[in-house]
Motif scaffolding. Sequence first.
Motif, PDB file in Angstrom:
ATOM      1  N   PHE A   1       0.806  -1.230   0.000  1.00 24.45           N
ATOM      2  CA  PHE A   1       0.000   0.000   0.000  1.00 24.45           C
ATOM      3  C   PHE A   1       0.832   1.270   0.000  1.00 24.45           C
ATOM      4  O   PHE A   1       0.321   2.358  -0.264  1.00 24.45           O
ATOM      5  N   LYS A   2       2.109   1.153   0.302  1.00 21.95           N
ATOM      6  CA  LYS A   2       2.950   2.350   0.427  1.00 21.95           C
ATOM      7  C   LYS A   2       2.995   3.151  -0.866  1.00 21.95           C
ATOM      8  O   LYS A   2       3.236   4.359  -0.843  1.00 21.95           O
TER       9      LYS A   2
ATOM     10  N   SER B   1      12.595   2.585   7.431  1.00 20.00           N
ATOM     11  CA  SER B   1      11.608   1.605   7.002  1.00 20.00           C
ATOM     12  C   SER B   1      11.824   0.227   7.579  1.00 20.00           C
ATOM     13  O   SER B   1      12.955  -0.191   7.840  1.00 20.00           O
ATOM     14  N   THR B   2      10.691  -0.487   7.741  1.00 28.72           N
ATOM     15  CA  THR B   2      10.755  -1.917   8.021  1.00 28.72           C
ATOM     16  C   THR B   2      10.752  -2.695   6.697  1.00 28.72           C
ATOM     17  O   THR B   2      10.618  -3.905   6.699  1.00 28.72           O
TER      18      THR B   2
ATOM     19  N   ASN C   1       8.879  -1.993   3.429  1.00 30.57           N
ATOM     20  CA  ASN C   1       7.966  -1.656   2.337  1.00 30.57           C
ATOM     21  C   ASN C   1       8.047  -0.194   1.918  1.00 30.57           C
ATOM     22  O   ASN C   1       8.026   0.130   0.733  1.00 30.57           O
ATOM     23  N   THR C   2       8.139   0.692   2.894  1.00 33.09           N
ATOM     24  CA  THR C   2       8.291   2.110   2.573  1.00 33.09           C
ATOM     25  C   THR C   2       9.551   2.324   1.740  1.00 33.09           C
ATOM     26  O   THR C   2       9.549   3.065   0.750  1.00 33.09           O
TER      27      THR C   2
ATOM     28  N   GLY D   1       1.046  -0.346  12.509  1.00 40.74           N
ATOM     29  CA  GLY D   1       2.464  -0.316  12.860  1.00 40.74           C
ATOM     30  C   GLY D   1       2.844   1.088  13.282  1.00 40.74           C
ATOM     31  O   GLY D   1       2.730   1.463  14.455  1.00 40.74           O
ATOM     32  N   ASN D   2       3.235   1.905  12.299  1.00 43.00           N
ATOM     33  CA  ASN D   2       3.560   3.303  12.583  1.00 43.00           C
ATOM     34  C   ASN D   2       2.285   4.160  12.629  1.00 43.00           C
ATOM     35  O   ASN D   2       2.334   5.341  12.904  1.00 43.00           O
ATOM     36  N   ALA D   3       1.153   3.543  12.273  1.00 43.24           N
ATOM     37  CA  ALA D   3      -0.196   4.112  12.396  1.00 43.24           C
ATOM     38  C   ALA D   3      -0.545   5.161  11.344  1.00 43.24           C
ATOM     39  O   ALA D   3      -1.546   5.869  11.471  1.00 43.24           O
ATOM     40  N   GLY D   4       0.243   5.253  10.282  1.00 40.64           N
ATOM     41  CA  GLY D   4      -0.086   6.166   9.194  1.00 40.64           C
ATOM     42  C   GLY D   4      -1.302   5.707   8.399  1.00 40.64           C
ATOM     43  O   GLY D   4      -2.155   6.519   8.022  1.00 40.64           O
ATOM     44  N   ASN D   5      -1.400   4.411   8.165  1.00 37.86           N
ATOM     45  CA  ASN D   5      -2.452   3.922   7.282  1.00 37.86           C
ATOM     46  C   ASN D   5      -3.837   4.040   7.901  1.00 37.86           C
ATOM     47  O   ASN D   5      -4.781   4.442   7.235  1.00 37.86           O
TER      48      ASN D   5
ATOM     49  N   ALA E   1       7.245  -6.078   9.457  1.00 37.45           N
ATOM     50  CA  ALA E   1       6.732  -4.814   8.906  1.00 37.45           C
ATOM     51  C   ALA E   1       6.113  -3.923   9.979  1.00 37.45           C
ATOM     52  O   ALA E   1       6.128  -2.704   9.864  1.00 37.45           O
ATOM     53  N   ILE E   2       5.568  -4.555  11.022  1.00 37.22           N
ATOM     54  CA  ILE E   2       4.900  -3.777  12.077  1.00 37.22           C
ATOM     55  C   ILE E   2       5.623  -3.917  13.421  1.00 37.22           C
ATOM     56  O   ILE E   2       5.034  -3.799  14.484  1.00 37.22           O
TER      57      ILE E   2
ATOM     58  N   ILE F   1       7.236  -2.139  15.616  1.00 38.63           N
ATOM     59  CA  ILE F   1       7.391  -0.711  15.908  1.00 38.63           C
ATOM     60  C   ILE F   1       6.921  -0.439  17.338  1.00 38.63           C
ATOM     61  O   ILE F   1       5.821  -0.847  17.725  1.00 38.63           O
TER      62      ILE F   1
ATOM     63  N   GLU G   1       1.869 -10.937   3.149  1.00 43.04           N
ATOM     64  CA  GLU G   1       2.970 -11.065   4.093  1.00 43.04           C
ATOM     65  C   GLU G   1       2.396 -11.119   5.518  1.00 43.04           C
ATOM     66  O   GLU G   1       1.255 -10.704   5.748  1.00 43.04           O
TER      67      GLU G   1
ATOM     68  N   THR H   1      -2.120  -5.635   3.489  1.00 43.18           N
ATOM     69  CA  THR H   1      -1.285  -4.501   3.107  1.00 43.18           C
ATOM     70  C   THR H   1      -0.118  -4.803   2.169  1.00 43.18           C
ATOM     71  O   THR H   1       0.341  -3.928   1.450  1.00 43.18           O
TER      72      THR H   1
HETATM   73  N1  F0G Z   1       1.471  -3.755   6.794  1.00 45.68           N
HETATM   74  C1  F0G Z   1       2.629  -3.692   6.120  1.00 45.68           C
HETATM   75  C2  F0G Z   1       2.914  -4.751   5.114  1.00 45.68           C
HETATM   76  C3  F0G Z   1       3.532  -2.627   6.371  1.00 45.68           C
HETATM   77  O1  F0G Z   1       4.669  -2.578   5.685  1.00 45.68           O
HETATM   78  C4  F0G Z   1       3.213  -1.668   7.346  1.00 45.68           C
HETATM   79  C5  F0G Z   1       4.142  -0.586   7.662  1.00 45.68           C
HETATM   80  C6  F0G Z   1       1.981  -1.790   8.015  1.00 45.68           C
HETATM   81  C7  F0G Z   1       1.149  -2.842   7.715  1.00 45.68           C
HETATM   82  C8  F0G Z   1       1.549  -0.821   9.037  1.00 45.68           C
HETATM   83  O2  F0G Z   1       1.150   0.385   8.463  1.00 45.68           O
HETATM   84  O3  F0G Z   1       2.763   1.834   9.641  1.00 45.68           O
HETATM   85  O4  F0G Z   1       0.820   2.789   8.424  1.00 45.68           O
HETATM   86  O5  F0G Z   1       0.484   1.533  10.553  1.00 45.68           O
HETATM   87  N2  F0G Z   1       5.318  -0.511   7.192  1.00 45.68           N
HETATM   88  C9  F0G Z   1       6.235   0.630   7.368  1.00 45.68           C
HETATM   89  C10 F0G Z   1       7.460   0.466   6.476  1.00 45.68           C
HETATM   90  C11 F0G Z   1       6.552   0.925   8.777  1.00 45.68           C
HETATM   91  O6  F0G Z   1       8.526   1.004   6.799  1.00 45.68           O
HETATM   92  O7  F0G Z   1       7.341  -0.158   5.424  1.00 45.68           O
HETATM   93  P1  F0G Z   1       1.312   1.728   9.322  1.00 45.68           P
END
Ligand code: F0G
Length: 351
Positions: free
Chosen positions: A60-61, A84-85, A87-88, A187-191, A240-241, A243, A287, A317
């Motif tokens: 989704f990034k 980033s973890t 995906n970003t 994760g980082n709670a942006g989405n 990915a999450i 955090i 994933e 995601t």
């Molecule tokens: N799912 C996936 C596959 C992600 O890569 C992430 C976040 C999330 C869920 C959580 O989304 O951070 O907006 O709450 N990945 C970030 C990264 C941190 O660096 O790729 P979020």
Amino acid sequence: THQWRGIIEEYRDRLPVTDTTPVVTLREGGTPLVPAQVLSERTGCEVHLKVEGANPTGSFKDRGMTMAITRAKEEGAQAVICASTGNTSASAAAYAVRAGMVCAVLVPQGKIALGKMGQALVYGSKILQVDGNFDDCLNLARSLSENYPVALVNSVNPYRIEGQKTASFEIVDALGDAPDIHVLPVGNAGNITAYWKGYKEYAADAMAGHTPRMWGFQASGSAPIVRGEVVKDPSTIATAIRIGNPASWTQAIAARDESGGFIDEVTDREILRAYRLLASQEGVFVEPASAASVAGLLKAAEQGKVDPGQKIVCTVTGNGLKDPDWAVAGAPQPVTVPVDAAAAAERLGLA
Ligand code: F0G
């Protein structure tokens, strides 16, 4: 032609662009909303999966990155940076290529999936593995962007949120209205912040009759919002999450409370169970972090929190190919056969 044009062209009037903005796109968005038969049966609801692994870099990034890199380009940036973890960084690296920019990436050493590392490398970004976790990487990226000529494209960049809110528009456009419940990994709670913004904007303009309740799920070992305190040493197989101090913490709480939803946690075991169910019973390979949404829905259903008959969307995601280790681990090794139809038929149970 009828090709999907990418989220900026498709939702131009709802995004911060002008006629002269140089759009940087890989035609992201327009992802499948797939009816989930087994999950619908299990919950007594109408469950759909928003399959964000179908984006150009597999997560989704890309929705946020087309917007962030487009605006960075418009403002004359020559280099971008992100923590980033995995995906970003994959997404930033790809869109930087399209924009002719340098991309710097900070990842937690040893804690990102191999496929994501491969993406950052093949797109030609400058990668540093940091001896720390994601939260340390983000602090470092922030400090570099404040002191050097490099633009930060993490989701603390408001253009990221603007781009990511388009997933809500697509869902309402497909269903004819908002779902009753929207479920996301956090994760980082942006989405979750972005989806809630999108749903609110559509409802305010009467493009939807209501907004959904937002349900977010963190991994148990990385659940600062659930616990109400920073997690110093976050852990989970869903890297990915992984955090401990989400940048959009406050906004996630607002999304939860304004929508009448909740944010809970799921264990790694529950995540892996949902991960296998999605692939083996719905045909959707995601994933591990992505499976947290579905694990959460199943947990909530078991707790009696899911009234039957509702319309539910779970965002998954990221693409399963990014982190295939978990698909292979624990699965039986395929047997080897000679070039012989009878032998193959016997091993396949056809004879
Ligand atoms: N799912 C996936 C596959 C992600 O890569 C992430 C976040 C999330 C869920 C959580 O989304 O951070 O907006 O709450 N990945 C970030 C990264 C941190 O660096 O790729 P979020």
